[in-house]
Scaffold this motif. Structure first.
Motif, PDB file in Angstrom:
ATOM      1  N   VAL A  38       0.844  -1.210   0.000  1.00 30.32           N
ATOM      2  CA  VAL A  38       0.000   0.000   0.000  1.00 30.32           C
ATOM      3  C   VAL A  38       0.869   1.246   0.000  1.00 30.32           C
ATOM      4  O   VAL A  38       0.657   2.189  -0.780  1.00 30.32           O
ATOM      5  CB  VAL A  38      -0.940   0.006   1.236  1.00 30.32           C
ATOM      6  CG1 VAL A  38      -1.694   1.322   1.316  1.00 30.32           C
ATOM      7  CG2 VAL A  38      -1.908  -1.162   1.163  1.00 30.32           C
ATOM      8  N   GLU A  39       1.869   1.257   0.889  1.00 33.78           N
ATOM      9  CA  GLU A  39       2.777   2.407   0.976  1.00 33.78           C
ATOM     10  C   GLU A  39       3.558   2.588  -0.319  1.00 33.78           C
ATOM     11  O   GLU A  39       3.765   3.715  -0.795  1.00 33.78           O
ATOM     12  CB  GLU A  39       3.743   2.208   2.151  1.00 33.78           C
ATOM     13  CG  GLU A  39       4.649   3.413   2.412  1.00 33.78           C
ATOM     14  CD  GLU A  39       5.597   3.173   3.578  1.00 33.78           C
ATOM     15  OE1 GLU A  39       6.755   3.644   3.500  1.00 33.78           O
ATOM     16  OE2 GLU A  39       5.189   2.517   4.562  1.00 33.78           O
ATOM     17  N   LEU A  44       4.613   5.567  -5.310  1.00 32.12           N
ATOM     18  CA  LEU A  44       4.821   5.539  -6.766  1.00 32.12           C
ATOM     19  C   LEU A  44       3.865   6.443  -7.537  1.00 32.12           C
ATOM     20  O   LEU A  44       4.063   6.674  -8.723  1.00 32.12           O
ATOM     21  CB  LEU A  44       4.709   4.095  -7.271  1.00 32.12           C
ATOM     22  CG  LEU A  44       5.885   3.188  -6.895  1.00 32.12           C
ATOM     23  CD1 LEU A  44       5.515   1.726  -7.058  1.00 32.12           C
ATOM     24  CD2 LEU A  44       7.115   3.533  -7.727  1.00 32.12           C
ATOM     25  N   LYS A  45       2.844   6.943  -6.879  1.00 28.23           N
ATOM     26  CA  LYS A  45       1.950   7.905  -7.542  1.00 28.23           C
ATOM     27  C   LYS A  45       2.682   9.217  -7.824  1.00 28.23           C
ATOM     28  O   LYS A  45       2.394   9.894  -8.811  1.00 28.23           O
ATOM     29  CB  LYS A  45       0.726   8.191  -6.665  1.00 28.23           C
ATOM     30  CG  LYS A  45      -0.289   7.074  -6.627  1.00 28.23           C
ATOM     31  CD  LYS A  45      -1.474   7.454  -5.735  1.00 28.23           C
ATOM     32  CE  LYS A  45      -2.500   6.333  -5.676  1.00 28.23           C
ATOM     33  NZ  LYS A  45      -3.632   6.689  -4.768  1.00 28.23           N
ATOM     34  N   ALA A  46       3.628   9.548  -6.954  1.00 24.72           N
ATOM     35  CA  ALA A  46       4.333  10.829  -7.094  1.00 24.72           C
ATOM     36  C   ALA A  46       5.812  10.668  -7.434  1.00 24.72           C
ATOM     37  O   ALA A  46       6.501  11.652  -7.687  1.00 24.72           O
ATOM     38  CB  ALA A  46       4.196  11.630  -5.793  1.00 24.72           C
ATOM     39  N   ASN A  47       6.296   9.435  -7.443  1.00 28.36           N
ATOM     40  CA  ASN A  47       7.727   9.192  -7.677  1.00 28.36           C
ATOM     41  C   ASN A  47       7.914   8.070  -8.692  1.00 28.36           C
ATOM     42  O   ASN A  47       7.008   7.278  -8.944  1.00 28.36           O
ATOM     43  CB  ASN A  47       8.420   8.801  -6.371  1.00 28.36           C
ATOM     44  CG  ASN A  47       8.287   9.859  -5.302  1.00 28.36           C
ATOM     45  OD1 ASN A  47       9.070  10.798  -5.246  1.00 28.36           O
ATOM     46  ND2 ASN A  47       7.284   9.728  -4.436  1.00 28.36           N
ATOM     47  N   GLY A  74       0.477   1.225 -16.173  1.00 27.03           N
ATOM     48  CA  GLY A  74       1.352   1.408 -17.333  1.00 27.03           C
ATOM     49  C   GLY A  74       2.467   0.386 -17.323  1.00 27.03           C
ATOM     50  O   GLY A  74       2.409  -0.609 -16.583  1.00 27.03           O
ATOM     51  N   PRO A  75       3.521   0.602 -18.133  1.00 27.71           N
ATOM     52  CA  PRO A  75       4.638  -0.344 -18.184  1.00 27.71           C
ATOM     53  C   PRO A  75       5.285  -0.533 -16.805  1.00 27.71           C
ATOM     54  O   PRO A  75       5.484   0.437 -16.075  1.00 27.71           O
ATOM     55  CB  PRO A  75       5.619   0.320 -19.164  1.00 27.71           C
ATOM     56  CG  PRO A  75       4.769   1.250 -19.978  1.00 27.71           C
ATOM     57  CD  PRO A  75       3.688   1.728 -19.070  1.00 27.71           C
ATOM     58  N   LEU A  76       5.598  -1.767 -16.478  1.00 30.45           N
ATOM     59  CA  LEU A  76       6.198  -2.056 -15.176  1.00 30.45           C
ATOM     60  C   LEU A  76       7.646  -1.597 -15.114  1.00 30.45           C
ATOM     61  O   LEU A  76       8.382  -1.686 -16.105  1.00 30.45           O
ATOM     62  CB  LEU A  76       6.172  -3.558 -14.905  1.00 30.45           C
ATOM     63  CG  LEU A  76       4.857  -4.202 -14.466  1.00 30.45           C
ATOM     64  CD1 LEU A  76       5.029  -5.723 -14.444  1.00 30.45           C
ATOM     65  CD2 LEU A  76       4.438  -3.701 -13.097  1.00 30.45           C
ATOM     66  N   PRO A  77       8.094  -1.126 -13.935  1.00 26.57           N
ATOM     67  CA  PRO A  77       9.540  -0.972 -13.731  1.00 26.57           C
ATOM     68  C   PRO A  77      10.163  -2.372 -13.752  1.00 26.57           C
ATOM     69  O   PRO A  77       9.449  -3.375 -13.853  1.00 26.57           O
ATOM     70  CB  PRO A  77       9.636  -0.343 -12.333  1.00 26.57           C
ATOM     71  CG  PRO A  77       8.253   0.083 -11.972  1.00 26.57           C
ATOM     72  CD  PRO A  77       7.309  -0.779 -12.759  1.00 26.57           C
ATOM     73  N   VAL A  78      11.450  -2.468 -13.600  1.00 22.72           N
ATOM     74  CA  VAL A  78      12.092  -3.780 -13.493  1.00 22.72           C
ATOM     75  C   VAL A  78      11.850  -4.280 -12.063  1.00 22.72           C
ATOM     76  O   VAL A  78      12.205  -3.602 -11.101  1.00 22.72           O
ATOM     77  CB  VAL A  78      13.594  -3.702 -13.804  1.00 22.72           C
ATOM     78  CG1 VAL A  78      14.214  -5.092 -13.718  1.00 22.72           C
ATOM     79  CG2 VAL A  78      13.824  -3.116 -15.192  1.00 22.72           C
ATOM     80  N   ILE A  79      11.240  -5.449 -11.956  1.00 22.33           N
ATOM     81  CA  ILE A  79      10.844  -5.972 -10.646  1.00 22.33           C
ATOM     82  C   ILE A  79      11.703  -7.174 -10.250  1.00 22.33           C
ATOM     83  O   ILE A  79      11.833  -8.133 -11.016  1.00 22.33           O
ATOM     84  CB  ILE A  79       9.368  -6.429 -10.644  1.00 22.33           C
ATOM     85  CG1 ILE A  79       8.447  -5.319 -11.163  1.00 22.33           C
ATOM     86  CG2 ILE A  79       8.948  -6.915  -9.263  1.00 22.33           C
ATOM     87  CD1 ILE A  79       8.242  -4.157 -10.243  1.00 22.33           C
TER      88      ILE A  79
END
Length: 262
Positions: A38-39, A44-47, A74-79
């Motif tokens: 959740v955090e 990630l909404k703002a960063n 959208g496109p995923l970061p590298v996870i």
């Protein structure tokens, strides 16, 4: 500077990863943490995170649910996923959802750093590809993909254009070289490529210009000559009309977005 986000509800694990990666990074990367899915989603909404290292088992929103939520945005970061041996099914599901790799607990520091290094290399490769895609004219790409369906006269005409970009080129001139009536050649060209001769010529010239703008330090006037424009003033006008910015602005913008193209 790339940002790495560590998501884990266990303080000892979260802070241990942060300490290891901060020492390894030596200031080259920004290391952030979140104590829950959740955090992390809120952060990630703002960063922007270039790489996310996340546990799969967390309360409220687990790692898999977080991945699904991010994929909807959208496109995923590298996870990179962290999982215990008993949670391998979670790790496998994460890979199916688009995660890059997983690390088994208890974490080995060397494996952690090696995996993160590979994740960063993948992310940088993605950025280079995205930057290069900006140089490619979609219509020209479409024409290239349909090359097998082009007739010999149109293939030869395109080959001539590409080989003589620095020279003045007219449709009548090319039609004559193909031994075709200019009106018939015009219709044939549009039918087979999907663009008019004039539009194709402009696009191929601007495509070459964009490549020269980001791969060389040539003055704008020299680039104008190399792509067949008699004056820099006219080249700048055509470029701005089609690309929405001047050649100089385009060069600065693309090089600032991805310095690795230089």
């Amino acid at each position: 500077m790339r940002t790495l986000l560590i998501v884990d509800d266990e303080p000892r694990t979260r802070l241990g990863i942060q300490k290891t990666l901060t020492a390894w990074s030596a200031g080259r990367h920004r290391i952030e943490t979140a104590a829950s899915g959740v955090e992390a989603l809120e952060w990630l909404k703002a960063n922007t995170a270039h790489v996310i290292i996340t546990d799969v088992r967390m309360p409220e929103i687990d790692g898999l649910q977080m991945l699904e939520a991010l994929a909807r945005r959208g496109p995923l970061p590298v996870i990179v996923v962290i999982s215990g041996h008993a949670e391998f099914d979670y790790a496998r599901k994460a890979l199916q959802l688009g995660a890059f790799d997983y690390i088994l607990k208890p974490l080995d520091k060397d494996i952690l750093m090696e995996t993160v290094q590979r994740a960063l290399q993948l992310e940088e490769g993605r950025e280079r590809m995205q930057a290069m895609e900006k140089l490619v004219d979609a219509k020209l790409l479409e024409v290239g993909r349909s090359e097998a369906r082009l007739g010999a006269p149109i293939k030869d005409a395109i080959g001539y254009i590409e080989a003589h970009l620095e020279e003045p080129i007219s449709m009548k001139q090319v039609a004559d070289l193909m031994h075709l009536n200019a009106s018939y050649f015009s219709v044939l060209f549009k039918e087979q490529t999907g663009v008019t001769f004039s539009d194709y010529l402009t696009r191929i010239r601007l495509q070459k210009a964009k490549e020269l703008l980001v791969s060389t330090r040539l003055p704008i006037s020299d680039i104008a000559e190399k792509v067949g424009y008699g004056t820099a003033k006219y080249f700048i006008k055509v470029f701005k009309d089609n690309e929405g910015s001047s050649p100089r602005q385009y060069r600065v913008q693309v090089l600032e977005e991805d310095r690795s193209i230089r």
